[in-house]
Every structure is written in C-alpha cells, then in structure tokens.
Write a protein that holds these residues in place. Sequence first.
Motif, PDB file in Angstrom:
ATOM      1  N   TRP A 422       0.836  -1.208   0.000  1.00 62.73           N
ATOM      2  CA  TRP A 422       0.000   0.000   0.000  1.00 62.73           C
ATOM      3  C   TRP A 422       0.870   1.256   0.000  1.00 62.73           C
ATOM      4  N   LEU A 423       1.908   1.274   0.841  1.00 66.30           N
ATOM      5  CA  LEU A 423       2.772   2.450   0.936  1.00 66.30           C
ATOM      6  C   LEU A 423       3.492   2.739  -0.379  1.00 66.30           C
ATOM      7  N   GLU A 424       3.882   1.703  -1.101  1.00 63.49           N
ATOM      8  CA  GLU A 424       4.655   1.899  -2.321  1.00 63.49           C
ATOM      9  C   GLU A 424       3.793   2.008  -3.571  1.00 63.49           C
ATOM     10  N   ASN A 425       2.479   1.967  -3.412  1.00 68.52           N
ATOM     11  CA  ASN A 425       1.569   2.061  -4.558  1.00 68.52           C
ATOM     12  C   ASN A 425       1.194   3.523  -4.805  1.00 68.52           C
ATOM     13  N   PRO A 426       1.628   4.131  -5.915  1.00 67.52           N
ATOM     14  CA  PRO A 426       1.337   5.556  -6.165  1.00 67.52           C
ATOM     15  C   PRO A 426      -0.145   5.838  -6.392  1.00 67.52           C
ATOM     16  N   HIS A 440      11.816   9.586   4.396  1.00 65.21           N
ATOM     17  CA  HIS A 440      13.138   9.117   4.824  1.00 65.21           C
ATOM     18  C   HIS A 440      13.010   8.002   5.866  1.00 65.21           C
ATOM     19  N   VAL A 441      12.119   8.189   6.807  1.00 65.87           N
ATOM     20  CA  VAL A 441      11.967   7.205   7.882  1.00 65.87           C
ATOM     21  C   VAL A 441      11.566   5.851   7.306  1.00 65.87           C
ATOM     22  N   ILE A 447      11.427   0.875   2.588  1.00 65.64           N
ATOM     23  CA  ILE A 447      10.143   1.159   1.943  1.00 65.64           C
ATOM     24  C   ILE A 447      10.221   2.509   1.242  1.00 65.64           C
ATOM     25  N   GLU A 448      10.023   2.527  -0.088  1.00 68.53           N
ATOM     26  CA  GLU A 448      10.012   3.772  -0.853  1.00 68.53           C
ATOM     27  C   GLU A 448       8.560   4.190  -1.066  1.00 68.53           C
ATOM     28  N   VAL A 449       8.086   5.082  -0.201  1.00 68.12           N
ATOM     29  CA  VAL A 449       6.672   5.468  -0.247  1.00 68.12           C
ATOM     30  C   VAL A 449       6.377   6.242  -1.537  1.00 68.12           C
ATOM     31  N   GLN A 450       5.308   5.886  -2.185  1.00 70.36           N
ATOM     32  CA  GLN A 450       4.821   6.596  -3.370  1.00 70.36           C
ATOM     33  C   GLN A 450       3.389   7.057  -3.083  1.00 70.36           C
ATOM     34  N   GLY A 451       2.960   8.114  -3.784  1.00 70.28           N
ATOM     35  CA  GLY A 451       1.570   8.545  -3.651  1.00 70.28           C
ATOM     36  C   GLY A 451       1.326   9.642  -2.646  1.00 70.28           C
ATOM     37  N   TYR A 452       2.406  10.286  -2.147  1.00 69.32           N
ATOM     38  CA  TYR A 452       2.192  11.445  -1.287  1.00 69.32           C
ATOM     39  C   TYR A 452       1.735  12.611  -2.166  1.00 69.32           C
ATOM     40  N   VAL A 453       0.471  12.961  -2.074  1.00 67.15           N
ATOM     41  CA  VAL A 453      -0.068  14.018  -2.933  1.00 67.15           C
ATOM     42  C   VAL A 453      -0.275  15.327  -2.188  1.00 67.15           C
ATOM     43  N   HIS A 454      -0.244  15.289  -0.875  1.00 65.70           N
ATOM     44  CA  HIS A 454      -0.471  16.517  -0.104  1.00 65.70           C
ATOM     45  C   HIS A 454       0.432  16.563   1.121  1.00 65.70           C
TER      46      HIS A 454
END
Length: 940
Positions: A422-426, A440-441, A447-454
């Motif tokens: 879920w975290l890596e799904n844009p 970074h954390v 885990i390379e988080v994708q999907g941060y839009v705000h």
Amino acid sequence: MSDAQSPAPTLLLVDGSSYLYRAFHAMPDLRAVPGDPASPATGAIRGMINMMQKLRKDVRADYAACVFDAKGPTFRDALYPAYKANRSPMPDDLRSQIGPIHEVVKLLGWRVLDVPGVEADDVIGTLAHTAAQQGITCIISSGDKDLSQLVNEHITVIDTMNDRRRDVAGVTAEFGVPPSLMLDYQTLVGDQVDNVPGVPKVGPKTAVKWLLEYGSLEALVARADEIKGVAGENLRNALEWLPKGRELLTIKTDCDLVEHVVGLPSLEALTIGGQDSEALKAFAETYGFKGLVKTLVQHDVPPELIEEHQAKAKPAGRAGGGSPGLFDEPDLSGSTERPSNLKYDTILTWAMFDDWLQRVLAADLVAVDTETTSLDEMRAEIVGISFSVKPGEAAYIPLRHAGPDAPEQLPFDEVLAKLKPWLENPKHAKLGQHVKYDRHVFANHGIEVQGYVHDTMLQSYVLEVHKPHGLASLAERHLGRQGISYEDLCGKGAHQIPFSQVDVAKAAEYSCEDSDQTLDVHLALWPQLQADDKLKFVYELEIASSEALYRIERNGVLIDAPTLAKQSHELGSRIHALEQEAYEIAGQPFNLSSPKQLGEIFFDKLGLPVIKKTATGARSTDEEVLEKLAEDYPLPAKILEHRSLSKLKGTYTDKLTLLTLPRTGRVHTHYAQAVAVTGRLSSNDPNLQNIPIRTPEGRRVREAFVAPPGHVIASADYSQIELRIMAHISGDEALLRAFHEGIDVHRATAAEVFSVDAAQVSSEQRRYAKVINFGLIYGMSAFGLAKALSIDNTAAKNYIARYFERFAGVKQYMDDTKAQAKAQGYVETVFGRRLYLPEINSPNGPRRSGAERAAINAPMQGTAADLIKLSMVAVQKALDADQRGTKMIMQVHDELVFEVPEGEVEWLKTSIPQLMAGVAELKVPLLAEVGVGPNWDKAH
C-alpha cells in the motif's frame, strides 16, 4: 488598624497586548546573540520586563493580572468581517517573542490571561466591572483610549508611557465628555485603527458639541431631523449603521470566563505572587539578558509581603469555598475543548490490523504519521505508525514500545511487510505533515513510499508564508483545536524520555491526534489553494520539489576526509600565527574573542577611534567596526582574519567528517523547504548555503566534496538570473535589449551610466556598474552605494539618478511595486508565490524602509527560487525517464550539483542547460552554464 479603617484592596490590570507592541517599537533590535540577525529577537521581551517591573514598583496592588489578546477571531469578526481589516499583520520578530513574553511575565509573579473569542479589552472590562461591584479599586495600565469608557469612581486608566491618568476628571478634560458618554463619543467619530466607521466627516469637536447639547447618542438620534447642514445629512444617513458601530466599540463587562478562571466574585486567585528567581535566572541566560539577572532577583517580592497581601485580600462578598467559579485553578492555555466525538484505536491484534488495512485501502486519501527514535531523518527508526481516513477517526500501530508496562505488540517486520504494498503504490493517495521526513523514515526500513499528494506544512507555506507552519499552530489557527504536545508526553531537557518509553495508550492518543489533525487541516486549506490557480501552481511545485529534495538528501555527497584533515591542520597553524601576531601588535596576550578585552586594547591602549557604541553605551567591536578600522589599522585586520578562519575550521573542516553517515560514507544535508519567505531553500547539518567562497580558504573547502571513482562532479547554475528576472518584470527596454543581443549587461549599464560607447567601458566602470545593478535590485540607497564604491554620497546620488534616467522601466517597476505592496500587504513572484511584508505600512521609518527594499527584491529572489525548483523537478524527471546514472547531490542557491558517471558527461553538458533554460518562458532568454571537475571547487 480595623477592617473598617483599611484602604480598599486594589486590582491592577495590565493591557498586555498594548504593552508588548509598545515594548517592541520602543526597544532597539536586540538579539539573544548580540549582533547576530539570525538569532532570536529579544527587544520586546527586554522592554516588557522593564515595563512590568517598573509598574509593579510604582503601583502597589493586592491583585494583578496581565491580559493578552488570544489567537484567532473574536465575536466582532463575525459581527463585522471588515473589523480591523486595515491593520498590518503582526511583525514576525514580534510574533516570535510572544511566547517568551507570556513565560517571563508569569515568572515575574503575574497572572497571565488570554481568552479566545473576545479581546483583551473585554477581559479587562469584565474583571474591572467585577471588582468595582465589590468596591475594590481597579487600576488599568494601558495606552488604549478606548478603555476610557470603563472609567468610574472605582476604575482608573493610567498611561505610564505618557504619564497620563484617566480618572473621571482626566477623561472629561482630555475628550470633552465624561466617561459615561465615551462610548457615544466613539460611536460618532468611529475608530479608524479598528476600521469601524463613525458618522462621515464628524470629528471630535462636532461629537462633543452634539453630546453636550443633547445629553446622549440616544437623544441625538431621536432628534436627528433637527441637525442642520451636511453634518445632519451625514448623521441621518448613518442611523442604520450606528447600532452596529456601537456594538463593535462596546467593551464587554460580562464575558463568560468560567472555562478560564474560577471563583468570582473572590479575587484571591489574582493575588500578586512572588518571582521564580531560579527560573528567571535561567530565562535571562537563555535570552542573553545576563545583566538583568541580578536586577530581576533584587526585585523579587519577599514571602512575608505575599502573606501580608493574602491576609489583607478579604473584600466583601464570597471569599473562597463554594462551587467552582471564575478564579480557582485558571486555565490559561487559550485552547478550545477537544472534539468529543473522536474515535481513536490502538492496533494490538491482527484482526484489528486487517480491519484497518481494508479501511486504508478503500479510502480516497489517508493521513500518515510516524513516531520515531530521532529528529535526524537519515538515522530515525520507526516506533509506531498512525493513520486517519476521515476526520475524528484514526488508529495507531505501536511497534517498538518498551518498558515493564508495554503490551505485547505486533511483529515489526511483519507489519511493515503487510503495509509495504500500500505504501509503495502511487495510486493510493496519501498526505502528511512534512512528508519528506516520513519518506526518509520509511526508506530507512526499505520502503520507498509513493503517492504522497499533499503536505499540510507546504499548504500553509504557500498560503500563509509569514505564519508558523507546525501542526500545532495549524490546528489551533484553522481548527480551533489544541492537542497534546511532545513535551507533555516525553518531558523536557535532560529528563526527556524516548518515545519508545511512552505509555502506549498515551502514545496512541498523541499519534492518532496528529494524523487526525493533519487530515482536518488539509480539508481546511486545500479548498483555498484550489480556488486560486496561481497559488495552486506554486503548491504543486512545492510538492514536486519535496520529491526531488528527498532524492538529493538521500543521495548525499562524498566527503574526502584526508583533504579536510589537511585543511584543518593548515588553518590551525594560521590561526595560531595570527594570535601571536595580534599579541605582538597589542604588546600583550589577550582573548581575541572577548569584546571587553578588544575594547580595552583598541581604545584605551592603542587609541583607535571609537566608530560606534552599543545600545548599552559600550564601545562596539562588532564586524562592521572591525572592517572600518581594518582599513587603517593592522590589529583589527588580524582579528577579522582570525574570526573568519576560526569559523571556517569549526564549522566545516573540523565538522564535515563528523557529519558523515556511517552506513553510506556520505554527508546528507537537510533542506528546509518551509522556512525562507522568498521560497528559497536553506540547508543544515551541514549548511551548504554558507560555505564562504570569496576567500581562497573558503573555496578550498569545496575541494573536499568529491566524486567516487569513475565519476566526476558537475555544477550547473543560472547566469545573472536576478538581473534577467528584473528585465522580465520591469520590461525595461534597455535591459531587454542587452539580454536579447547577448551583450555583457554590466558593460551595457556602464555605457549608459557613464555615457560612453560599450567598447570604451573601463574595467573600473564595469565594476561600478555591476555594484549598481545588483545594489539597486536589493534596494540599495545612495549612502549604501557610496559605501560600497568608496565614493561620496553626491557622486552615488548622481550615478543612481543617471541609472534611472537610462533605465526608466526599472524605476517605474520599483515605484509600482512599493505602491502595490502598501495596498495589499504582499508582492508576488512571476509564478504567483505571495511574499508578505508585515512592516510595509509600519509607523517605524527604518522598518518600513526595510520592507520597501524587500518589496523590490523579493519578487526577484522568489522568482529565482521558483526557477531553480522548476529546474530541479524537470532534471529529476529526465534522469528517471532516461534511467541515467547521474545523481543530483546538492542544490545551493541558483546552482544544481551532480555526481556524474564519466560516460554521461557529454550528455549532461548538453541536456542539463537545455532543461534549465526551458522550464519557463520569460521576456529574456534563460541561460544555464555547466562546469565539470573532480571536486566541487574544480567544477566551477
């Protein structure tokens, strides 16, 4: 003496909001670290201490309180949206001092009050009215004439700054009407400061004449038809407005203060207290008031005097006991109650985890927050994670809480493994507060988080750059909510515990609240951004920049430790030699860092001229003085060089190697995105923006920023970017022509100013023109130009006049920009970023002039910042699209720095300048230049 013969007790109320503004404008620009403009401002704090101490000495009272305006709107704003619309925003340097002022006033023994929804005047009015009803004398200390409407035989207003006493006789003498008619008087004349209209063209004389003739506003209104001429017509036209105007100007005397103070009508909770001497000492040390420590302690109130006050303070009416009222255990936080419908879960079982995971997967947008072991994002590890999917609902997954009472928690690795898809799904949209940190954390755990839009921090930064952007400030400002602070959970200072030691139930409430508030703040701010296309564009640029900066920070830069060690050794030798040379000139050893010893040697022993004095009257030896003296005397020159090299050694050559992250062998700076009001980035640990490059020793530090084997360092920066932006914004024909024709703009300027052919311009004339070009961009005065060029003021004025004659478009831009800034309180970049100027209409001349200079320069600095961010985003996209091995490793001012495989150098030299030049279409061409070398210094 019997009770019947005792004088009536006295209540002293201080208008804290009036006091802090007076203190701010009366005091010089003091700093916690003298002479360092980057350190916290302290002038208003110092002034407030002085004023409160003097008042306490001059006015003996049994009860006292200092009342401040609380944050947020009041009932008057709802009643009349234009209320106080003309007021300039509070200056940033004053806003930053409000918290410390509240703290020190409490430490001095005063009760501090700030009540949401009403103004300080209303709280003062309520307390004064309560006291007067009991026959208690009330003295209000304020310069605000509006408080005159409260005056009666029990209530007096004193203005200590102007030595004015507004009792019944004083008010009547000053305004021409008694206090009982002051509200009627104010309603007729209006209040320009608070933007409350009165009767048009009716001033104090007419208002007094009418009130004395008719006896009251009510009687005047009833006979309005009798009033002749234009004044009568204006009065009749205003009849519909006057009731609202009167309501706005009426100071409330019946505020409901139950949630903030308890115990009325007893005033015992306002009994004057003693000073907290130890805490005051610590406070004075923190803010650089070392000379005040002794004075503060001397002014402390002896315990026996406190007991005397407590024994004496038994006015008529109920004294203590009974049900909770207005004055027992006051709540001074100013916060609203937390919403009662919150639903926060703590996930300790797989069943609950699976249930929440499904909710997260189904949500359109999820707020995410991490609780960690460190503020250093490259070293921080996760302790727990929280989510919020709708306002008021959130969940916390504790993962690494320790301690004897910690419950059994779900396995760390398994939880992250289940969350990772879920975290890596844009496609799954996420938001956070300062998402770069959380990325970074998570990356620290693979885990390379994708999907941060705000990002709510960046939303605030774009909408209200001049205000704080922390979550607590945002929640209080936009939601009226105040939550749990980190210090509430973990304590302060040496006694602070790690988050992993916090009780899980408390940690869950804290973290869930963060996620919940983040989602709630987003719902308040995002519609504002959507409603303005320009601000929405700037926000989208900030979000994209956050992604690029995350990559740059993650990449880091390789440091050559042996090179730094060699430089440190050489600097140390030179510093030691300078000390010996200074001792020889002075004829004795001394501390080169001691202003006191420098003053004695400079002025007493060597007889050097005194250039200026400090605010306390001491002979100054600051940087400006040293530079002036160094023109004629050798010792100040030695001191300057010693300071410069010592700073270089301590800040960079000694420290850079220590900042290397062991697991990467690189230095990873942190880029602060929401700090500078112009949109520029700042960096720290290490600060890459401030490496000095004007000295050979400073430039050599860049030699230690190197590439690994098979790679080189490349630097790409914009050429004369701010002058090009000036040409675009001003539309000046001469500047536009110079850039379009590829002419040396400084040579072109010199040709215009000195009335010679470009081919005949001398190197000295070109140097003058360069100083003029850049100086005027920063709003430099004739005095500043004269100093920079070492010429007299008349010559400098003539140069500026000639410049504006030849570059009339630039002069027009400067005049128009200042006028626009004064009208709307902000200026804009080419792309729509708003740059607020709180001091642009300040009555303080130097501060207003500073704001005017900023108004001219900010659009250029801000546009340059926008352009380098656009470049950074475009370049990162190109690197990703082509799957290049080249990495961006630094962004410094208008420069991007790369680590480049040797096989990609030619591609970079061609493609990067094209990308940077193509991010925007201005009236002049953008030009980016690339340099390549084995280290950062050689790449220039």
